[in-house]
Design a protein around this motif. Structure first.
Motif, short mmCIF file in Angstrom:
data_model
loop_
_atom_site.label_atom_id
_atom_site.label_comp_id
_atom_site.label_asym_id
_atom_site.label_seq_id
_atom_site.Cartn_x
_atom_site.Cartn_y
_atom_site.Cartn_z
N MET A 1 -16.44 -1.26 -14.33
CA MET A 1 -16.14 -1.28 -12.93
C MET A 1 -16.02 0.18 -12.47
N ALA A 2 -16.68 0.48 -11.35
CA ALA A 2 -16.68 1.82 -10.82
C ALA A 2 -15.41 2.07 -10.02
N ILE A 3 -14.98 3.33 -10.01
CA ILE A 3 -13.78 3.69 -9.25
C ILE A 3 -14.06 3.55 -7.75
N LEU A 4 -15.22 3.98 -7.31
CA LEU A 4 -15.60 3.94 -5.89
C LEU A 4 -16.89 3.15 -5.77
N ASP A 5 -16.88 2.04 -5.01
CA ASP A 5 -18.10 1.24 -4.88
C ASP A 5 -18.94 1.71 -3.70
N SER A 6 -20.03 1.01 -3.41
CA SER A 6 -20.98 1.41 -2.36
C SER A 6 -20.38 1.30 -0.95
N LYS A 7 -19.33 0.53 -0.76
CA LYS A 7 -18.71 0.37 0.56
C LYS A 7 -17.53 1.33 0.77
N GLY A 8 -17.28 2.24 -0.14
CA GLY A 8 -16.22 3.23 -0.01
C GLY A 8 -14.85 2.69 -0.36
N ARG A 9 -14.80 1.67 -1.23
CA ARG A 9 -13.52 1.09 -1.61
C ARG A 9 -13.15 1.56 -3.01
N LEU A 10 -11.86 1.84 -3.17
CA LEU A 10 -11.35 2.20 -4.49
C LEU A 10 -11.13 0.93 -5.30
N PHE A 11 -11.69 0.87 -6.47
CA PHE A 11 -11.58 -0.28 -7.37
C PHE A 11 -11.96 -1.58 -6.68
N GLY A 12 -12.80 -1.49 -5.62
CA GLY A 12 -13.28 -2.67 -4.92
C GLY A 12 -12.25 -3.35 -4.05
N LYS A 13 -11.09 -2.73 -3.83
CA LYS A 13 -10.03 -3.39 -3.07
C LYS A 13 -9.57 -2.60 -1.84
N VAL A 14 -9.36 -1.29 -1.93
CA VAL A 14 -8.76 -0.50 -0.85
C VAL A 14 -9.80 0.47 -0.30
N ASN A 15 -9.97 0.45 1.03
CA ASN A 15 -10.88 1.38 1.68
C ASN A 15 -10.27 2.78 1.62
N ILE A 16 -11.06 3.77 1.30
CA ILE A 16 -10.57 5.14 1.15
C ILE A 16 -10.09 5.73 2.49
N LEU A 17 -10.71 5.33 3.61
CA LEU A 17 -10.27 5.79 4.93
C LEU A 17 -8.90 5.20 5.28
N ASP A 18 -8.68 3.93 4.94
CA ASP A 18 -7.37 3.32 5.18
C ASP A 18 -6.29 4.00 4.35
N LEU A 19 -6.62 4.35 3.13
CA LEU A 19 -5.67 5.03 2.28
C LEU A 19 -5.33 6.42 2.84
N GLY A 20 -6.33 7.13 3.34
CA GLY A 20 -6.09 8.44 3.95
C GLY A 20 -5.20 8.34 5.18
N ALA A 21 -5.44 7.33 6.03
CA ALA A 21 -4.62 7.13 7.23
C ALA A 21 -3.18 6.81 6.86
N ALA A 22 -2.98 5.99 5.83
CA ALA A 22 -1.63 5.65 5.38
C ALA A 22 -0.91 6.88 4.85
N LEU A 23 -1.61 7.74 4.13
CA LEU A 23 -0.99 8.96 3.63
C LEU A 23 -0.59 9.90 4.77
N VAL A 24 -1.43 10.01 5.81
CA VAL A 24 -1.09 10.85 6.97
C VAL A 24 0.15 10.31 7.67
N MET A 25 0.24 9.00 7.87
CA MET A 25 1.42 8.40 8.51
C MET A 25 2.68 8.61 7.67
N LEU A 26 2.55 8.53 6.36
CA LEU A 26 3.69 8.76 5.48
C LEU A 26 4.17 10.22 5.58
N LEU A 27 3.23 11.16 5.60
CA LEU A 27 3.60 12.57 5.73
C LEU A 27 4.26 12.87 7.08
N VAL A 28 3.79 12.25 8.15
CA VAL A 28 4.40 12.43 9.47
C VAL A 28 5.82 11.88 9.47
N ALA A 29 6.02 10.70 8.88
CA ALA A 29 7.36 10.11 8.83
C ALA A 29 8.31 11.01 8.03
N VAL A 30 7.86 11.55 6.93
CA VAL A 30 8.69 12.46 6.13
C VAL A 30 9.03 13.71 6.93
#
Length: 177
Positions: A1-30
């Motif tokens: 199983m590839a780490i990043l698939d053709s649709k930009g998902r990590l391990f086929g489950k989480v979109n990398i753009l969604d993960l980036g947005a969540a990290l930005v919101m977490l940094l702003v809250a901190v």
């Protein structure tokens, strides 16, 4: 199983753009909740010098049913609430209240002018007075500051007591040593 698939998902489950947005919101809250900023009371700042100041204000043409009672009320109250540029400051001490005479210039036949008390009956309900207030102000390079507002000649103050509320611009500032 590839780490990043053709649709930009990590391990086929989480979109990398969604993960980036969540990290930005977490940094702003901190940053908002945990990192101290420059806001807060300026009184608590270290190194701010405070000095006692006296502020002269003038009231002209205040319409009141009993001018003498208002002057006496101000003299007896010893403190007055102050609002500076629509921002509540707190209380200042009333050092002095001086009722100013209402007079009219009367030309004389020889060309001179004399000042006489104004005889108009409606002026029995009009009050001119000078009020001297005192308190501690923070000292900056630009002058005294009360409640994050510079206090200089011309600064509009609003004075409030139990039975009155009126505007009184600053006409003098004295810094005590």
């Amino acid at each position: 199983m590839a780490i990043l698939d053709s649709k930009g998902r990590l391990f086929g489950k989480v979109n990398i753009l969604d993960l980036g947005a969540a990290l930005v919101m977490l940094l702003v809250a901190v940053a908002v909740f945990l990192v101290p900023g420059t806001s807060g009371s300026s009184v608590a700042q270290l190194g701010v010098q405070t000095k006692p100041v006296q502020v002269d204000t003038i009231v002209r043409g205040l319409t009141v049913s009993d001018p003498a009672a208002l002057v006496q009320s101000l003299q007896e109250s010893k403190k007055v609430n102050v609002i500076i540029r629509n921002q509540p400051y707190g209380e200042l001490d009333v050092v002095g209240v001086k009722q100013l005479p209402r007079s009219v210039a009367v030309p004389q036949p020889d060309g001179t002018v004399i000042s006489l008390p104004d005889p108009r009956p409606e002026l029995d309900f009009t009050l001119d007075m000078m009020i001297t207030l005192a308190g501690d102000a923070q000292m900056t390079d630009d002058g005294p500051v009360l409640g994050n507002n510079k206090v200089k000649v011309g600064t509009p103050l609003e004075l409030e007591g139990q039975t009155f509320r009126f505007n009184a611009p600053v006409v003098g500032v004295r810094i005590q040593e």
